[in-house]
Design a protein around this motif. Structure first.
Motif, PDB file in Angstrom:
ATOM      1  N   VAL A 115       5.645   2.833  -6.803  1.00 37.81           N
ATOM      2  CA  VAL A 115       4.523   2.406  -7.649  1.00 37.81           C
ATOM      3  C   VAL A 115       4.444   0.883  -7.689  1.00 37.81           C
ATOM      4  O   VAL A 115       3.353   0.298  -7.692  1.00 37.81           O
ATOM      5  CB  VAL A 115       4.676   2.983  -9.065  1.00 37.81           C
ATOM      6  CG1 VAL A 115       3.609   2.412 -10.002  1.00 37.81           C
ATOM      7  CG2 VAL A 115       4.597   4.503  -9.037  1.00 37.81           C
ATOM      8  N   GLY A 116       5.595   0.230  -7.709  1.00 36.49           N
ATOM      9  CA  GLY A 116       5.631  -1.221  -7.832  1.00 36.49           C
ATOM     10  C   GLY A 116       4.921  -1.950  -6.717  1.00 36.49           C
ATOM     11  O   GLY A 116       4.366  -3.036  -6.932  1.00 36.49           O
ATOM     12  N   THR A 117       4.927  -1.367  -5.518  1.00 39.58           N
ATOM     13  CA  THR A 117       4.235  -2.023  -4.405  1.00 39.58           C
ATOM     14  C   THR A 117       2.733  -2.114  -4.644  1.00 39.58           C
ATOM     15  O   THR A 117       2.055  -2.961  -4.060  1.00 39.58           O
ATOM     16  CB  THR A 117       4.500  -1.270  -3.090  1.00 39.58           C
ATOM     17  OG1 THR A 117       3.984   0.075  -3.197  1.00 39.58           O
ATOM     18  CG2 THR A 117       5.983  -1.203  -2.769  1.00 39.58           C
ATOM     19  N   GLU A 118       2.210  -1.248  -5.524  1.00 39.29           N
ATOM     20  CA  GLU A 118       0.780  -1.242  -5.806  1.00 39.29           C
ATOM     21  C   GLU A 118       0.393  -2.246  -6.880  1.00 39.29           C
ATOM     22  O   GLU A 118      -0.786  -2.386  -7.204  1.00 39.29           O
ATOM     23  CB  GLU A 118       0.341   0.161  -6.240  1.00 39.29           C
ATOM     24  CG  GLU A 118       0.570   1.237  -5.183  1.00 39.29           C
ATOM     25  CD  GLU A 118      -0.136   0.908  -3.878  1.00 39.29           C
ATOM     26  OE1 GLU A 118      -1.326   0.550  -3.923  1.00 39.29           O
ATOM     27  OE2 GLU A 118       0.514   0.980  -2.820  1.00 39.29           O
ATOM     28  N   THR A 119       1.394  -2.934  -7.461  1.00 44.18           N
ATOM     29  CA  THR A 119       1.047  -3.952  -8.463  1.00 44.18           C
ATOM     30  C   THR A 119       0.666  -5.275  -7.803  1.00 44.18           C
ATOM     31  O   THR A 119       0.076  -6.139  -8.458  1.00 44.18           O
ATOM     32  CB  THR A 119       2.235  -4.180  -9.428  1.00 44.18           C
ATOM     33  OG1 THR A 119       3.382  -4.619  -8.685  1.00 44.18           O
ATOM     34  CG2 THR A 119       2.561  -2.906 -10.180  1.00 44.18           C
ATOM     35  N   PHE A 120       1.012  -5.429  -6.532  1.00 50.40           N
ATOM     36  CA  PHE A 120       0.610  -6.614  -5.765  1.00 50.40           C
ATOM     37  C   PHE A 120      -0.391  -6.147  -4.702  1.00 50.40           C
ATOM     38  O   PHE A 120       0.001  -5.682  -3.631  1.00 50.40           O
ATOM     39  CB  PHE A 120       1.833  -7.278  -5.109  1.00 50.40           C
ATOM     40  CG  PHE A 120       2.681  -8.057  -6.076  1.00 50.40           C
ATOM     41  CD1 PHE A 120       2.667  -9.440  -6.079  1.00 50.40           C
ATOM     42  CD2 PHE A 120       3.492  -7.398  -6.995  1.00 50.40           C
ATOM     43  CE1 PHE A 120       3.456 -10.162  -6.970  1.00 50.40           C
ATOM     44  CE2 PHE A 120       4.281  -8.104  -7.880  1.00 50.40           C
ATOM     45  CZ  PHE A 120       4.263  -9.489  -7.879  1.00 50.40           C
ATOM     46  N   LEU A 121      -1.664  -6.247  -5.031  1.00 46.39           N
ATOM     47  CA  LEU A 121      -2.701  -5.683  -4.175  1.00 46.39           C
ATOM     48  C   LEU A 121      -3.257  -6.739  -3.212  1.00 46.39           C
ATOM     49  O   LEU A 121      -3.267  -7.937  -3.520  1.00 46.39           O
ATOM     50  CB  LEU A 121      -3.832  -5.130  -5.042  1.00 46.39           C
ATOM     51  CG  LEU A 121      -3.432  -4.009  -6.005  1.00 46.39           C
ATOM     52  CD1 LEU A 121      -4.598  -3.638  -6.909  1.00 46.39           C
ATOM     53  CD2 LEU A 121      -2.934  -2.782  -5.240  1.00 46.39           C
ATOM     54  N   PRO A 122      -3.740  -6.292  -2.040  1.00 45.05           N
ATOM     55  CA  PRO A 122      -4.256  -7.234  -1.029  1.00 45.05           C
ATOM     56  C   PRO A 122      -5.364  -8.137  -1.564  1.00 45.05           C
ATOM     57  O   PRO A 122      -5.421  -9.316  -1.227  1.00 45.05           O
ATOM     58  CB  PRO A 122      -4.767  -6.304   0.074  1.00 45.05           C
ATOM     59  CG  PRO A 122      -3.972  -5.053  -0.080  1.00 45.05           C
ATOM     60  CD  PRO A 122      -3.732  -4.898  -1.555  1.00 45.05           C
TER      61      PRO A 122
END
Length: 552
Positions: A465-472
């Motif tokens: 989930v954490g990877t989705e807190t830094f979005l492109p």
């Protein structure tokens, strides 16, 4: 609490005391214990066979019959420290390197650069790119989540250290097999299997530490192996950097990485098989007298050692215990930010205006932060008998660093930005404290196994989930991701304070229950002490055992 009376009838046929002239079959004591219960309001279990009790009762009775000096205990602890923590650290270091090998194999810098922002070509010759690479990376976590519960219940039925060693050897073989395929499907399957094999590591290491060490020693020992995350990130980064300069077209750099790390894992697994003890009752490194001493030194903690029987009631209690879900929430709050920072911290540094190779060097102090803070926090946690307050303290620098990155957005002050990035890393030792919290606050072997598996499954989900807190779309400053760190870790501080209060509240209730037992049965303090000894190795859960004391 209603009246309770627990009567134990114990018949012990002791083996000879001379540990040098005793056969393995003579080391066990035959034990026939029966329990009569007038009231079950305290949740005390009726036990009528050895299989339902703790394995420690094969060597010691319900009551302490042998007393050892503090100096003897210190010498024994030093002997344990020379074997168990080093082996745990070696396994944890190996796991981190192998888990992140895919990132090292594709690029020559640590696994903190997000795959979504890197060029499609691999300088190390890794054959899978684009979306296929993303799926291969994800397959590890799929395998981890699918297998973490089955593997822990299998380990309960086996000799736990031997099971760990076999898994380490197998994943070393799987690592080396990564050098063979050149298409997506085999890599996906191999990473899936790798995740399955590695899912047992942290739960087993926590169990082993809890078997051999007192509550006041567990946080520091867990921190010793957990700091390998920082150590491994430095080793792995420089290893990949060096390997990236090889130029043999027949042996791409990524294959060298997999072969080297796979060989290291196999050697680590063999070391575990040879020297890691399964439990105090069958530790070959200890004499019979030392085995008994190892058990007696943890008796008063009421945590027990191990039990091979999977108990449905303990499984149900784990799932219905509020403290389980507080641990789940705490793991989510601390590791969703970890999922973002682990994948994006290097690109944040790079966006300050540094080159890729400069970023590699400038990122290494973050690993040093973990190496320094993790054992320091573990030591302080044991010294003060605290688990939650240390998490609050180590989150403060992280919150300050995240606030600085938000406030200095667009600034050209590279020194301040780097300082903020470095101090954010203090949060990393929070998971080791959650591990220690589980070890010190959970009794009943099935319950221990289950809560450890739940924690690691939650850790895995949180990082995804954490990877989705830094979005492109938030690149290059990722303000939303930085704000999410502030929000989640601020909430974690309040949660830690609540968890601490809740454990102290439960301890107050236990003290009142024991006082009621004394009044109802006319017991003295000596009677209570004797009952506490008798409950230590009945494999009761922390809720069932009225003498279990929670660590705040």
């Amino acid at each position: 609490m209603a009246d309770q009376l627990v009567q134990h009838n114990l018949a012990v046929d002791s083996a000879p005391a001379d540990d040098h002239n005793t056969s393995s079959s003579d080391e066990k004591k035959s034990l026939d214990a029966s329990v009569e219960i007038k009231s079950t309001d305290a949740g005390i279990l009726a036990v009528d066979d050895l299989a339902y009790k703790d394995e420690a009762l094969k060597l010691v009775g319900l009551e302490r019959t042998e007393v050892f000096s503090e100096e003897y205990y210190r010498r024994l602890r030093r002997k344990l420290d020379l074997t168990i923590p080093p082996l745990c650290s070696m396994v944890y270091c190996t796991q981190y390197l192998d888990k992140t090998a895919l990132n090292y194999a594709r690029y020559h810098y640590p696994a903190c650069i997000p795959i979504f922002f890197l060029p499609p070509a691999s300088i190390m010759g890794f054959p899978v790119t684009g979306q296929g690479y993303n799926l291969v990376a994800l397959s590890f976590y799929i395998g981890f989540l699918v297998w973490v519960f089955p593997t822990m219940y299998i380990s309960q039925k086996t000799r736990i250290a031997k099971y760990l060693g076999i898994n380490v050897v197998l994943w070393g073989i799987v690592m080396m097999l990564h050098a063979i395929p050149r298409t997506f499907a085999p890599f996906f399957v191999l990473r899936l299997i790798l995740g399955m094999l590695e899912s047992c590591v942290a739960p087993i290491l926590i169990l082993i530490i809890s078997m051999f060490y007192k509550k006041s020693e567990q946080a520091s020992r867990i921190s010793w192996f957990y700091m390998m995350n920082g150590f491994s990130s430095i080793i792995g980064g420089f290893l990949a950097y060096g390997v990236s300069y090889t130029s043999d077209p027949n042996l791409p750099s990524y294959k060298i990485i997999y072969i080297l790390l796979g060989a290291l894992a196999i050697l680590s697994g063999i070391a575990v098989l040879l020297w890691m003890p399964d439990s105090p009752t069958n530790a070959r490194m200890l004499s019979r007298e030392e085995k008994i001493a190892a058990i007696e030194r943890i008796r008063d903690d009421q945590g027990g050692t191990e039990n091979k029987k999977l108990k449905k009631d303990q499984l149900i209690e784990t799932l219905t215990d509020l403290r389980t879900w507080l641990v789940v929430l705490s793991t989510l709050l601390t590791n969703i930010p970890n999922g973002g920072l682990a994948n994006f911290s290097n690109i944040i540094i790079k966006n300050f205006g540094y080159t890729t190779k400069q970023t590699l060097i400038l990122a290494t102090p973050a690993g040093l932060i973990g190496i320094i803070t993790t054992p320091l926090v573990g030591w302080w946690s044991d010294k003060k008998g605290e688990r939650m307050l240390p998490i609050v303290y180590i989150l403060i620098p992280t919150l300050v660093g995240a606030a600085m990155l938000v406030g200095l957005n667009g600034s050209t002050d590279k020194g301040a930005l780097l300082f903020a990035t470095y101090i954010i890393g203090t949060y990393g030792s929070s998971l080791s404290q959650i591990y220690a919290y589980n070890a010190s606050n959970t009794s009943g072997h099935t319950k221990k196994v289950t809560i450890n598996a739940i924690t690691l499954a939650t850790f895995c989900v949180a990082n995804i989930v954490g990877t989705e807190t830094f979005l492109p779309q938030d690149a290059p400053n990722y303000i939303q991701g930085k704000i999410s760190i502030l929000v989640l870790l601020s909430a974690e501080c309040f949660l830690c304070l609540f968890m601490r209060w809740y454990n102290l509240h439960l301890n107050k209730g236990k003290r009142q229950a024991i006082a009621q037992l004394k009044r109802d049965n006319g017991w003295t303090d000596a009677d209570i002490a004797k009952e506490r000894e008798r409950h230590a190795f009945l494999d009761m859960t922390d809720k069932q055992n009225p003498y279990f004391v929670y660590t705040a």
